[in-house]
Scaffold this active site. Structure first.
Site, mmCIF file in Angstrom:
data_model
loop_
_atom_site.group_PDB
_atom_site.id
_atom_site.type_symbol
_atom_site.label_atom_id
_atom_site.label_comp_id
_atom_site.label_asym_id
_atom_site.label_seq_id
_atom_site.Cartn_x
_atom_site.Cartn_y
_atom_site.Cartn_z
ATOM 1 N N GLN A 207 -15.486 -9.556 16.162
ATOM 2 C CA GLN A 207 -14.122 -9.739 15.685
ATOM 3 C C GLN A 207 -13.999 -9.359 14.213
ATOM 4 O OE1 GLN A 207 -11.346 -10.595 17.236
ATOM 5 N NE2 GLN A 207 -12.157 -11.113 19.257
ATOM 6 N N CYS B 210 0.832 -1.201 0.000
ATOM 7 C CA CYS B 210 0.000 0.000 0.000
ATOM 8 C C CYS B 210 0.867 1.253 0.000
ATOM 9 C CB CYS B 210 -0.910 0.002 1.227
ATOM 10 S SG CYS B 210 -1.910 1.496 1.391
ATOM 11 N N CYS C 159 -6.220 -9.352 23.621
ATOM 12 C CA CYS C 159 -5.725 -8.711 22.403
ATOM 13 C C CYS C 159 -4.512 -7.837 22.683
ATOM 14 C CB CYS C 159 -6.822 -7.897 21.730
ATOM 15 S SG CYS C 159 -7.472 -6.554 22.745
ATOM 16 N N ASP D 17 -12.833 -12.045 28.608
ATOM 17 C CA ASP D 17 -12.492 -11.456 27.308
ATOM 18 C C ASP D 17 -12.523 -9.938 27.447
ATOM 19 O OD1 ASP D 17 -11.954 -10.970 24.667
ATOM 20 O OD2 ASP D 17 -13.954 -11.516 23.940
ATOM 21 N N TYR E 13 -17.269 -9.894 30.368
ATOM 22 C CA TYR E 13 -17.101 -9.049 29.180
ATOM 23 C C TYR E 13 -17.675 -9.806 27.979
ATOM 24 C CZ TYR E 13 -13.472 -7.352 32.414
ATOM 25 O OH TYR E 13 -12.780 -6.927 33.525
ATOM 26 N N CYS F 108 -8.252 0.436 0.728
ATOM 27 C CA CYS F 108 -7.488 -0.161 1.832
ATOM 28 C C CYS F 108 -7.239 -1.632 1.526
ATOM 29 C CB CYS F 108 -8.242 -0.010 3.150
ATOM 30 S SG CYS F 108 -7.404 -0.803 4.535
#
Length: 395
Positions: free
Chosen positions: A223, A69, A350, A323, A252, A166
């Site tokens: 996700q 990109c 994450c 989570d 969560y 993108c």
């Protein structure tokens, strides 16, 4: 200001490498360990370190590749900070970061390989490019000329999209058509088709995972990698090994993904989530489970710590899924989790630093790590996703 030549040091958490110049630490983006580069300084606001971009590569790493990109390099879009790195090397760097965080914050010497998660990639010059075309949710901004773009790194400045759009986005949402009145447009490649939503839209979309359909708000959490929901739910179930009749907390819980997987494995589940909209969606998504799935709209720390008799959560349970958001669960939540003495905990993370910190809390509360998997669910970026499973020490 440009400094150098500088030989770049190791990768660090956050998508940059650590370099030193005249005794000063510089966090350098767009570099690779071992390279010799010239660094353009982008931030001198901290007394102990600077930030910069590698803008001239004098001695490149063998892991360096050409960026697909044109706006992913220095001064461009802030999203793809690893587009200059070969995909296999990206996963090695992420594994190094995870190992460093585990050692520093949890006292754990463990190197976990980051697993490749295939996705059908778009082609460039007739050849598929690993790591492109995976992102199923995109938020586009519009510049003063009503051209779509993405934010620059650590900035509100909008970088106009190149003609091809993108490249990490799913091809059907790689470039928006038209501009909304509020200057923002969300593109979603969902199970029920393509959606384009402005910031004012409240449309519900349908996703599919673990054998179920899921209603999710257009601006709600799901996700972004197309394989992630099934992959993470499977990893959680494989780690917990739930047995029919067991009780579980899904903390969560969002719209109920892990709750659904546990219910279908025969468990009775209580989910907690601070978003009232997400809890309402979770109740709709698992209406067929009846009393086997209950959901509460509350902050997790408050639900866990409420006085006996008022808490939404019982004083014990067999299984717990955590989570949390990127900031992690934190010490207070971990202490309340451990008081329930679950036989197994699955922690979905994450952020490797938050994960390592919270693992350290769990280790000090007499829990031990029984498995840890890491997944490359964010190719071309420094991010990764982990699933850790813990059981009581000696259990």
């Amino acid at each position: 200001m440009t400094v150098g030549p500088v030989t770049v040091g190791p990768i660090a958490h956050g998508g940059h490498c650590v370099a030193r110049y005249d005794g000063r630490v510089i966090f350098v983006r767009h570099a690779l360990p071992g390279e010799t580069v010239m660094i353009t300084i982008t931030d001198t606001g901290q007394p102990s370190y600077w930030r910069g971009d590698a803008t001239v590569i004098i001695d490149p790493s063998p892991d360096r590749i050409d960026r697909a990109c044109p706006i992913s390099g220095p001064g461009g879009c802030g999203g793809c900070d690893f587009q200059h790195v070969a995909p296999a090397a990206q996963r090695r760097l992420k594994a190094d970061v995870l190992a460093e965080q585990l050692h520093r914050l949890a006292g754990l010497d463990l190197h976990v390989p980051v697993e490749h998660v295939p996705v059908r990639s778009p082609s460039q010059d007739g050849q598929p490019v690993d790591g492109l075309g995976w992102r199923t949710r995109m938020r586009y901004l519009f510049d003063d000329h009503r051209q779509p773009g993405l934010r620059a790194h650590r900035s509100h400045r909008v970088i106009t999209l190149p003609p091809q759009g993108c490249l990490i986005a799913s091809p059907v949402i790689s470039r928006p058509t038209g501009a909304p009145s509020d200057g923002e447009l969300i593109g979603i490649d969902a199970a029920d088709g393509v959606h384009w939503l402005s910031g004012e839209d409240r449309e519900q979309i349908t996703e599919h995972a673990v054998g179920r359909d899921w209603q999710v708000a257009g601006d709600g959490f799901w996700q972004v990698h197309p394989a992630a929901a099934d992959l993470l739910a499977t990893a959680v179930l494989d780690g917990l090994r739930p047995e029919s009749g067991e009780k579980a907390f899904d903390l969560y819980c969002g719209v109920g993904l892990f709750s659904g997987a546990l219910v279908d494995a025969g468990c009775r589940v209580i989910g907690v989530e601070s978003s009232r909209d997400a809890v309402a969606a979770a109740r709709r998504n698992l209406a067929d489970a009846g009393s086997r799935a209950r959901f509460h709209a509350a902050r997790v720390d408050r639900a866990l710590g409420a006085p006996r008799g008022r808490s939404a959560l019982p004083g014990s349970t067999d299984l717990i899924v955590l989570d949390p958001p990127r900031s992690g669960a934190g010490k207070r939540v971990i202490e309340q989790v451990v008081r329930r003495r679950p036989r197994a905990i699955a922690y979905v993370a994450c952020d490797p630093a938050a994960l390592a910190r919270d693992l350290g809390y769990l280790f000090r509360q007499a829990y031990q790590l029984t498995s840890l998997r890491a997944f490359d669910l964010f190719p071309m970026t420094h991010h990764l996703e982990c699933v850790a499973v813990l059981q009581p020490s000696g259990g």
